[in-house]
Design an enzyme around this catalytic site. Structure first.
Site, PDB file in Angstrom:
ATOM      1  N   THR A 125      38.027   2.275   6.173  1.00 31.80           N
ATOM      2  CA  THR A 125      37.251   2.865   5.082  1.00 31.80           C
ATOM      3  C   THR A 125      35.895   2.207   4.853  1.00 31.80           C
ATOM      4  O   THR A 125      35.741   0.989   5.031  1.00 31.80           O
ATOM      5  CB  THR A 125      38.061   2.796   3.757  1.00 31.80           C
ATOM      6  OG1 THR A 125      37.211   3.175   2.683  1.00 31.80           O
ATOM      7  CG2 THR A 125      38.583   1.394   3.481  1.00 31.80           C
ATOM      8  N   GLU A 127      34.805   1.638   2.052  1.00 34.70           N
ATOM      9  CA  GLU A 127      34.962   0.740   0.896  1.00 34.70           C
ATOM     10  C   GLU A 127      34.850  -0.726   1.308  1.00 34.70           C
ATOM     11  O   GLU A 127      34.565  -1.593   0.476  1.00 34.70           O
ATOM     12  CB  GLU A 127      36.309   0.973   0.211  1.00 34.70           C
ATOM     13  CG  GLU A 127      36.397   2.270  -0.591  1.00 34.70           C
ATOM     14  CD  GLU A 127      35.602   2.235  -1.886  1.00 34.70           C
ATOM     15  OE1 GLU A 127      35.525   1.173  -2.524  1.00 34.70           O
ATOM     16  OE2 GLU A 127      35.047   3.288  -2.245  1.00 34.70           O
ATOM     17  N   TYR A 148      42.304  -2.284  -2.860  1.00 29.37           N
ATOM     18  CA  TYR A 148      42.376  -1.295  -1.772  1.00 29.37           C
ATOM     19  C   TYR A 148      41.530  -1.759  -0.594  1.00 29.37           C
ATOM     20  O   TYR A 148      41.985  -1.795   0.558  1.00 29.37           O
ATOM     21  CB  TYR A 148      41.882   0.060  -2.296  1.00 29.37           C
ATOM     22  CG  TYR A 148      41.658   1.107  -1.218  1.00 29.37           C
ATOM     23  CD1 TYR A 148      42.733   1.779  -0.636  1.00 29.37           C
ATOM     24  CD2 TYR A 148      40.363   1.434  -0.787  1.00 29.37           C
ATOM     25  CE1 TYR A 148      42.525   2.753   0.354  1.00 29.37           C
ATOM     26  CE2 TYR A 148      40.155   2.387   0.198  1.00 29.37           C
ATOM     27  CZ  TYR A 148      41.236   3.050   0.761  1.00 29.37           C
ATOM     28  OH  TYR A 148      41.031   3.998   1.739  1.00 29.37           O
ATOM     29  N   LYS A 152      42.641  -2.881   3.219  1.00 30.63           N
ATOM     30  CA  LYS A 152      42.152  -2.145   4.395  1.00 30.63           C
ATOM     31  C   LYS A 152      41.377  -3.065   5.343  1.00 30.63           C
ATOM     32  O   LYS A 152      41.329  -2.829   6.540  1.00 30.63           O
ATOM     33  CB  LYS A 152      41.256  -0.985   3.942  1.00 30.63           C
ATOM     34  CG  LYS A 152      42.042   0.206   3.380  1.00 30.63           C
ATOM     35  CD  LYS A 152      42.677   1.011   4.513  1.00 30.63           C
ATOM     36  CE  LYS A 152      43.223   2.338   4.030  1.00 30.63           C
ATOM     37  NZ  LYS A 152      43.734   3.179   5.100  1.00 30.63           N
TER      38      LYS A 152
HETATM   39  P1  NAP Z   1      45.864  10.955   0.939  1.00 32.62           P
HETATM   40  O1  NAP Z   1      45.636  12.419   0.780  1.00 32.62           O
HETATM   41  O2  NAP Z   1      46.048  10.104  -0.257  1.00 32.62           O
HETATM   42  O3  NAP Z   1      47.140  10.793   1.888  1.00 32.62           O
HETATM   43  C1  NAP Z   1      47.808   9.565   2.036  1.00 32.62           C
HETATM   44  C2  NAP Z   1      49.093   9.794   2.793  1.00 32.62           C
HETATM   45  O4  NAP Z   1      49.783   8.538   2.900  1.00 32.62           O
HETATM   46  C3  NAP Z   1      50.071  10.781   2.110  1.00 32.62           C
HETATM   47  O5  NAP Z   1      50.707  11.556   3.104  1.00 32.62           O
HETATM   48  C4  NAP Z   1      51.064   9.835   1.459  1.00 32.62           C
HETATM   49  O6  NAP Z   1      52.335  10.406   1.251  1.00 32.62           O
HETATM   50  C5  NAP Z   1      51.142   8.744   2.510  1.00 32.62           C
HETATM   51  N1  NAP Z   1      51.705   7.498   2.010  1.00 32.62           N
HETATM   52  C6  NAP Z   1      51.347   6.822   0.890  1.00 32.62           C
HETATM   53  N2  NAP Z   1      52.114   5.737   0.758  1.00 32.62           N
HETATM   54  C7  NAP Z   1      52.984   5.726   1.806  1.00 32.62           C
HETATM   55  C8  NAP Z   1      54.032   4.871   2.215  1.00 32.62           C
HETATM   56  N3  NAP Z   1      54.377   3.796   1.504  1.00 32.62           N
HETATM   57  N4  NAP Z   1      54.708   5.173   3.348  1.00 32.62           N
HETATM   58  C9  NAP Z   1      54.401   6.275   4.062  1.00 32.62           C
HETATM   59  N5  NAP Z   1      53.425   7.131   3.717  1.00 32.62           N
HETATM   60  C10 NAP Z   1      52.716   6.855   2.605  1.00 32.62           C
HETATM   61  O7  NAP Z   1      44.662  10.305   1.787  1.00 32.62           O
HETATM   62  P2  NAP Z   1      43.627  11.023   2.780  1.00 32.62           P
HETATM   63  O8  NAP Z   1      42.428  11.437   2.029  1.00 32.62           O
HETATM   64  O9  NAP Z   1      44.355  12.000   3.627  1.00 32.62           O
HETATM   65  O10 NAP Z   1      43.204   9.764   3.668  1.00 32.62           O
HETATM   66  C11 NAP Z   1      43.918   9.440   4.866  1.00 32.62           C
HETATM   67  C12 NAP Z   1      43.639   8.003   5.251  1.00 32.62           C
HETATM   68  O11 NAP Z   1      42.242   7.781   5.379  1.00 32.62           O
HETATM   69  C13 NAP Z   1      44.138   6.969   4.252  1.00 32.62           C
HETATM   70  O12 NAP Z   1      44.602   5.854   4.978  1.00 32.62           O
HETATM   71  C14 NAP Z   1      42.903   6.585   3.466  1.00 32.62           C
HETATM   72  O13 NAP Z   1      42.995   5.282   2.929  1.00 32.62           O
HETATM   73  C15 NAP Z   1      41.859   6.682   4.563  1.00 32.62           C
HETATM   74  N6  NAP Z   1      40.519   6.969   4.037  1.00 32.62           N
HETATM   75  C16 NAP Z   1      40.319   8.127   3.358  1.00 32.62           C
HETATM   76  C17 NAP Z   1      39.068   8.405   2.862  1.00 32.62           C
HETATM   77  C18 NAP Z   1      38.799   9.675   2.081  1.00 32.62           C
HETATM   78  O14 NAP Z   1      37.730   9.749   1.478  1.00 32.62           O
HETATM   79  N7  NAP Z   1      39.680  10.654   2.111  1.00 32.62           N
HETATM   80  C19 NAP Z   1      38.008   7.496   3.052  1.00 32.62           C
HETATM   81  C20 NAP Z   1      38.275   6.318   3.755  1.00 32.62           C
HETATM   82  C21 NAP Z   1      39.532   6.075   4.255  1.00 32.62           C
HETATM   83  P3  NAP Z   1      52.640  11.351  -0.042  1.00 32.62           P
HETATM   84  O15 NAP Z   1      52.080  12.704   0.301  1.00 32.62           O
HETATM   85  O16 NAP Z   1      54.119  11.310  -0.144  1.00 32.62           O
HETATM   86  O17 NAP Z   1      51.932  10.709  -1.202  1.00 32.62           O
HETATM   87  P1  GDP Z   2      36.255   6.235  -3.689  1.00 30.49           P
HETATM   88  O1  GDP Z   2      34.818   6.219  -3.304  1.00 30.49           O
HETATM   89  O2  GDP Z   2      37.184   6.030  -2.527  1.00 30.49           O
HETATM   90  O3  GDP Z   2      36.602   5.356  -4.817  1.00 30.49           O
HETATM   91  O4  GDP Z   2      36.559   7.780  -4.099  1.00 30.49           O
HETATM   92  P2  GDP Z   2      36.720   8.467  -5.543  1.00 30.49           P
HETATM   93  O5  GDP Z   2      36.554   9.933  -5.318  1.00 30.49           O
HETATM   94  O6  GDP Z   2      37.973   8.010  -6.194  1.00 30.49           O
HETATM   95  O7  GDP Z   2      35.492   7.902  -6.398  1.00 30.49           O
HETATM   96  C1  GDP Z   2      34.149   8.124  -6.016  1.00 30.49           C
HETATM   97  C2  GDP Z   2      33.225   7.569  -7.086  1.00 30.49           C
HETATM   98  O8  GDP Z   2      33.330   8.381  -8.263  1.00 30.49           O
HETATM   99  C3  GDP Z   2      33.511   6.133  -7.531  1.00 30.49           C
HETATM  100  O9  GDP Z   2      32.284   5.449  -7.654  1.00 30.49           O
HETATM  101  C4  GDP Z   2      34.140   6.299  -8.911  1.00 30.49           C
HETATM  102  O10 GDP Z   2      33.936   5.205  -9.800  1.00 30.49           O
HETATM  103  C5  GDP Z   2      33.399   7.537  -9.401  1.00 30.49           C
HETATM  104  N1  GDP Z   2      34.096   8.233 -10.504  1.00 30.49           N
HETATM  105  C6  GDP Z   2      33.561   8.546 -11.720  1.00 30.49           C
HETATM  106  N2  GDP Z   2      34.484   9.147 -12.469  1.00 30.49           N
HETATM  107  C7  GDP Z   2      35.624   9.242 -11.742  1.00 30.49           C
HETATM  108  C8  GDP Z   2      36.919   9.772 -12.014  1.00 30.49           C
HETATM  109  O11 GDP Z   2      37.212  10.275 -13.088  1.00 30.49           O
HETATM  110  N3  GDP Z   2      37.842   9.694 -11.012  1.00 30.49           N
HETATM  111  C9  GDP Z   2      37.539   9.146  -9.782  1.00 30.49           C
HETATM  112  N4  GDP Z   2      38.494   9.115  -8.826  1.00 30.49           N
HETATM  113  N5  GDP Z   2      36.324   8.618  -9.518  1.00 30.49           N
HETATM  114  C10 GDP Z   2      35.372   8.667 -10.475  1.00 30.49           C
END
Ligand code: NAP
Ligand code: GDP
Length: 328
Positions: A125, A127, A148, A152
């Site tokens: 990520t 992050e 988090y 990571k």
């Molecule tokens: P997501 O929608 O939150 O999906 C996370 C998945 O992990 C879900 O299927 C969840 O299962 C599963 N999970 C959570 N805890 C678990 C555990 N203890 N054992 C097995 N499975 C578990 O996230 P996403 O947006 O698809 O992101 C996918 C990956 O990319 C993640 O690793 C995230 O950290 C990384 N990532 C995402 C972003 C982004 O902006 N989307 C950015 C940077 C990195 P449930 O459905 O049962 O909850």
């Molecule tokens: P992140 O970048 O992985 O933390 O993804 P998020 O979508 O959770 O948050 C993106 C940005 O939106 C961060 O800077 C948060 O602090 C800001 N933010 C402001 N209000 C909210 C809120 O109500 N929920 C979330 N999830 N983020 C918020």
């Protein structure tokens, strides 16, 4: 040629998209799902009965995924599973580390001992960069600012270590914020598109948000998984930043979404201290020169197309909700 692939987090936003993509390409997909007391498979409903999709119960916090790796010895292992919410990680850091860091080491150990040919992709990520000045690339130092991000970073470093120490094909995608209609409803973009759509139909009165000043690069999930698949199939394992090379503030995102629905955001958005984080990451925006030049990655969706798709999706949902309410 058909390959066997384990995807953890297959019920999540990116994992479900990856499963659909790989099934379309003819591969055999083994998806890990968690046992829960309610259904968590809505994102894979459309491929649930696909003959090449096999679902297995498992959890990153125990040996179930490692056991499956030992049994199947897959061609690819794609780790999308995570406790993926930054704000929640401040409340539950220990669990977060167990899933996101120790969970990854469990899997890497199984691969090292029993399945060294398996190619590994770890969803890392942006992050990790914390408050390092944007744009960030693979040479930017890491400065994690949440439990988090700390978890990571441990996972990313473990992947690099297993690659160097044991000659395993293990790679990290340094994923910048990735969005789409299946994004979880508590993440910023989806929270906003869902709320604005419901407000436009009189189903909701206000939207409570935290920090509006931070900036993010938001990428379409299909472009993200295209990039990750390129990383997995590269000649050499390596780490790559993947994301749209532009960023917008949270306030800008809110303004754009509300104005698409002919609403003035200032009338509905309330600043709520509950949604501020103890430490914020102010500006994430990638420099993707490496993946563009080495692997030929090019995103197919613009930021505006992403927003349009999410708004349209959530307006359709809100319309269905309203019809049900009106006919009660
Ligand atoms: P997501 O929608 O939150 O999906 C996370 C998945 O992990 C879900 O299927 C969840 O299962 C599963 N999970 C959570 N805890 C678990 C555990 N203890 N054992 C097995 N499975 C578990 O996230 P996403 O947006 O698809 O992101 C996918 C990956 O990319 C993640 O690793 C995230 O950290 C990384 N990532 C995402 C972003 C982004 O902006 N989307 C950015 C940077 C990195 P449930 O459905 O049962 O909850
Ligand atoms: P992140 O970048 O992985 O933390 O993804 P998020 O979508 O959770 O948050 C993106 C940005 O939106 C961060 O800077 C948060 O602090 C800001 N933010 C402001 N209000 C909210 C809120 O109500 N929920 C979330 N999830 N983020 C918020």
């Amino acid at each position: 040629m058909s390959k066997s692939v384990i995807i953890t987090g297959v019920t999540g936003q990116i994992g479900s998209g990856f499963a659909r993509f790989l099934l379309n390409e003819g591969h055999e997909v083994h998806g890990i799902i968690r046992r829960t007391s309610s259904f968590n498979t809505s994102r894979i409903d459309d491929v649930f009965s696909h003959p090449k999709l096999k679902l297995h119960y498992g959890d990153m916090t125990d040996g179930s995924v490692s056991n499956l790796i030992c049994d199947l010895k897959p061609d690819y292992f794609i780790n999308q599973a995570a406790m993926s919410h930054v704000a929640v990680s401040f409340d539950n850091p220990e669990y977060c580390f167990d899933v996101n860091a120790t969970g990854v080491i469990r899997c890497l150990e199984a691969i090292r001992r029993h399945s060294k040919h398996t190619r590994v992709l770890q969803a890392s990520t942006s992050e990790l960069y914390g408050d390092h000045v944007a744009p960030q690339n693979e040479l930017t130092p890491f400065k994690p600012r949440s439990p988090y991000a700390v978890s990571k970073l441990a996972a990313l470093a473990s992947v690099v270590n297993y690659r160097e120490a044991y000659n395993i094909f293990a790679a990290n995608s340094i994923t910048f914020n990735t969005e789409g209609p299946a994004r979880g409803a508590t993440f910023l973009t989806r929270k906003v598109t869902l709320a604005a759509a419901r407000i436009s139909l009189g189903l909701q009165k206000e939207l409570r948000l935290g920090n509006l000043c931070s900036k993010r690069s938001w990428t379409h999930y299909e472009d993200q998984l295209d990039g990750q698949w390129l990383v997995l199939n590269a000649d050499e394992p390596d780490d790559y930043c993947i994301g749209l090379e532009e960023s917008h503030s949270i306030q800008e995102f809110v303004e754009i979404v509300f104005s698409k629905l002919n609403l003035d955001w200032k009338e509905f958005v309330i600043c709520d201290p509950r949604y501020f984080r103890p430490t914020e990451v102010d500006h994430l925006e990638p420099d993707c020169t490496k993946i563009r030049s080495k692997l030929g990655w090019k995103p197919k969706h613009t930021f505006q197309q992403l927003v349009d798709e999410m708004v349209k999706h959530d307006l359709d949902l809100a319309r269905k909700e309203k019809i049900l309410l009106d006919n009660k």
